[in-house]
Write a protein that holds these residues in place. Sequence first.
Motif, PDB file in Angstrom:
ATOM      1  N   ILE A   1       0.865  -1.175   0.000  1.00 27.49           N
ATOM      2  CA  ILE A   1       0.000   0.000   0.000  1.00 27.49           C
ATOM      3  C   ILE A   1       0.904   1.228   0.000  1.00 27.49           C
ATOM      4  O   ILE A   1       1.732   1.389   0.891  1.00 27.49           O
ATOM      5  N   ILE A   2       0.723   2.097  -0.985  1.00 29.68           N
ATOM      6  CA  ILE A   2       1.619   3.220  -1.201  1.00 29.68           C
ATOM      7  C   ILE A   2       0.990   4.502  -0.644  1.00 29.68           C
ATOM      8  O   ILE A   2      -0.223   4.697  -0.711  1.00 29.68           O
ATOM      9  N   TYR A   3       1.849   5.387  -0.132  1.00 31.73           N
ATOM     10  CA  TYR A   3       1.354   6.633   0.460  1.00 31.73           C
ATOM     11  C   TYR A   3       2.294   7.783   0.131  1.00 31.73           C
ATOM     12  O   TYR A   3       3.514   7.635   0.160  1.00 31.73           O
ATOM     13  N   ASP A   4       1.708   8.947  -0.181  1.00 32.51           N
ATOM     14  CA  ASP A   4       2.477  10.172  -0.399  1.00 32.51           C
ATOM     15  C   ASP A   4       1.835  11.293   0.410  1.00 32.51           C
ATOM     16  O   ASP A   4       0.740  11.759   0.084  1.00 32.51           O
ATOM     17  N   PRO A   5       2.486  11.751   1.496  1.00 33.60           N
ATOM     18  CA  PRO A   5       1.913  12.803   2.338  1.00 33.60           C
ATOM     19  C   PRO A   5       2.010  14.201   1.728  1.00 33.60           C
ATOM     20  O   PRO A   5       1.433  15.149   2.267  1.00 33.60           O
TER      21      PRO A   5
ATOM     22  N   ILE B   1       0.018   1.379   5.665  1.00 36.24           N
ATOM     23  CA  ILE B   1       0.940   1.758   4.610  1.00 36.24           C
ATOM     24  C   ILE B   1       2.216   0.928   4.704  1.00 36.24           C
ATOM     25  O   ILE B   1       2.756   0.722   5.790  1.00 36.24           O
ATOM     26  N   THR B   2       2.700   0.468   3.559  1.00 38.08           N
ATOM     27  CA  THR B   2       3.964  -0.283   3.538  1.00 38.08           C
ATOM     28  C   THR B   2       5.083   0.470   2.816  1.00 38.08           C
ATOM     29  O   THR B   2       6.258   0.209   3.059  1.00 38.08           O
ATOM     30  N   ARG B   3       4.717   1.391   1.901  1.00 39.79           N
ATOM     31  CA  ARG B   3       5.727   2.152   1.154  1.00 39.79           C
ATOM     32  C   ARG B   3       5.310   3.630   1.121  1.00 39.79           C
ATOM     33  O   ARG B   3       4.172   3.943   0.749  1.00 39.79           O
ATOM     34  N   VAL B   4       6.225   4.500   1.480  1.00 38.34           N
ATOM     35  CA  VAL B   4       5.993   5.942   1.420  1.00 38.34           C
ATOM     36  C   VAL B   4       6.987   6.543   0.431  1.00 38.34           C
ATOM     37  O   VAL B   4       8.198   6.342   0.561  1.00 38.34           O
ATOM     38  N   ILE B   5       6.479   7.263  -0.564  1.00 36.44           N
ATOM     39  CA  ILE B   5       7.332   7.944  -1.539  1.00 36.44           C
ATOM     40  C   ILE B   5       6.833   9.372  -1.671  1.00 36.44           C
ATOM     41  O   ILE B   5       5.651   9.593  -1.969  1.00 36.44           O
ATOM     42  N   THR B   6       7.721  10.342  -1.450  1.00 40.05           N
ATOM     43  CA  THR B   6       7.256  11.721  -1.428  1.00 40.05           C
ATOM     44  C   THR B   6       8.378  12.697  -1.733  1.00 40.05           C
ATOM     45  O   THR B   6       9.564  12.348  -1.674  1.00 40.05           O
ATOM     46  N   SER B   7       7.991  13.926  -2.039  1.00 43.67           N
ATOM     47  CA  SER B   7       8.940  15.016  -2.219  1.00 43.67           C
ATOM     48  C   SER B   7       8.359  16.244  -1.529  1.00 43.67           C
ATOM     49  O   SER B   7       7.498  16.928  -2.087  1.00 43.67           O
ATOM     50  N   PRO B   8       8.803  16.537  -0.298  1.00 38.66           N
ATOM     51  CA  PRO B   8       8.268  17.686   0.445  1.00 38.66           C
ATOM     52  C   PRO B   8       8.629  18.997  -0.236  1.00 38.66           C
ATOM     53  O   PRO B   8       9.580  19.060  -1.015  1.00 38.66           O
ATOM     54  N   PRO B   9       7.891  20.052   0.070  1.00 37.86           N
ATOM     55  CA  PRO B   9       8.300  21.372  -0.428  1.00 37.86           C
ATOM     56  C   PRO B   9       9.710  21.698   0.047  1.00 37.86           C
ATOM     57  O   PRO B   9      10.077  21.386   1.177  1.00 37.86           O
ATOM     58  N   TYR B  10      10.506  22.284  -0.815  1.00 41.40           N
ATOM     59  CA  TYR B  10      11.843  22.704  -0.408  1.00 41.40           C
ATOM     60  C   TYR B  10      11.715  23.960   0.455  1.00 41.40           C
ATOM     61  O   TYR B  10      10.806  24.770   0.250  1.00 41.40           O
ATOM     62  N   TYR B  11      12.607  24.085   1.392  1.00 46.66           N
ATOM     63  CA  TYR B  11      12.554  25.224   2.297  1.00 46.66           C
ATOM     64  C   TYR B  11      12.562  26.541   1.514  1.00 46.66           C
ATOM     65  O   TYR B  11      13.426  26.778   0.685  1.00 46.66           O
TER      66      TYR B  11
ATOM     67  N   CYS C   1       1.738   3.327   9.238  1.00 54.23           N
ATOM     68  CA  CYS C   1       2.588   2.364   8.544  1.00 54.23           C
ATOM     69  C   CYS C   1       2.739   1.049   9.301  1.00 54.23           C
ATOM     70  O   CYS C   1       2.590   1.000  10.531  1.00 54.23           O
ATOM     71  N   THR C   2       3.059   0.022   8.546  1.00 56.55           N
ATOM     72  CA  THR C   2       3.405  -1.259   9.143  1.00 56.55           C
ATOM     73  C   THR C   2       4.843  -1.200   9.657  1.00 56.55           C
ATOM     74  O   THR C   2       5.629  -0.370   9.207  1.00 56.55           O
ATOM     75  N   PRO C   3       5.211  -2.069  10.595  1.00 53.14           N
ATOM     76  CA  PRO C   3       6.630  -2.164  10.975  1.00 53.14           C
ATOM     77  C   PRO C   3       7.451  -2.520   9.733  1.00 53.14           C
ATOM     78  O   PRO C   3       6.972  -3.256   8.863  1.00 53.14           O
TER      79      PRO C   3
END
Length: 375
Positions: A44-48, A236-246, A299-301
């Motif tokens: 299960i994929i997640y992007d915050p 969630i088992t996989r998190v892939i993201t790109s946060p805003p740059y400062y 997320c899962t362990p």
Amino acid sequence: MRKKIDTNNKLDPKIRLNTICPYFTMFPLSFPYRVLQSSKKSDIIYDPFCGRGTTNFAARILGLSSYGVDSNPIAHAVAQSKLQYVDQNHIYSRCVDIINEYDAIDIPQGDFWELAYHPNTLISICQLRNYFINKELLDDIDISLRALILGILHGPRMKTQPSYLSNQMPRTFSTKPNYSIQYWRKNLLSPTEVNLLDLVERRSKYIFNEHQVKKVDGAILLGDSRSLTNTFENKITRVITSPPYYGMSTYEQDQWLRNWFLGGNDQVDYTNRAQLKHGSESVFVNDLAKVWANTAHRCTPDAKLTIRFGALPSKSKKTPRELIKESLTLADCGWEISTIRSAGEPKSANRQANQFKGTTGNYVEEIDVYATLNT
């Protein structure tokens, strides 16, 4: 073994949906697609920080369920369309019905609007706007049509048939009203009438073709990933993201025209709502830590976290590595970094830092961070 798709080929009918609306902070589809190649069907994929839903679309291509969260209503509206599967004819028919049945109310006035759109084109846009902001629950056709309109709402004038509804404008962001007025007048540019229905018909045939990727389970939420309370159906088992740059804190303001179409003000609103704070590096890192901690609860362990991150030279005194390390340490929830790799200098317009080309000096090297949740 999964059959690979060339995600760099934007003309591939299978991935045209990913081009439904330009969005200047997007990262390349090839990045999450490559990372997810090793995923299991049960992942299960997640992007915050899902933005326009690139991670979610990459997951869909690979047959994986996914969730996404973003505080920007434009990002939310576009990302929602990445999980839909609709018939191109239904898109056009729905648009025809709206134009025939809904009035154009709250038509904005002033120099900007007179120069941005032909009066007849603006009326059609306002009919659709009236429909979307007043319909309580949007179905999959509505969601897809809304994203399509956001994608054609503004852009460059073409020498052949029109591809956008506006007078000459960028396609990835909305120039501010005063600048736009000065530019149009200086260059003697008047809006030409664009038949919205004709453009929707052409664009829907291109995007929602018979080669669409099979629909998968998932959802895109409009919310604050620092304090999100929604519980997902699966861990969630996989998190892939790109946060805003400062230092990048004007997402909604730079998309103000699309935000208006979604029901926002017809002027640029400079208030910041549910987005990361950029008052100082320490405040920014603290907010990032809240996201990592909130994400860990879902997320899962042994869940895997992949982050693409960079910095703007004129904004940040610390390197991307330092900022990310500090945020994960401050989160204190079990994320342990295993690898940090260089993603190189931004080379294309779909990197965040590329938007500041010419104003911030040399680019800062972007990084890909890989971490595992140990709880």
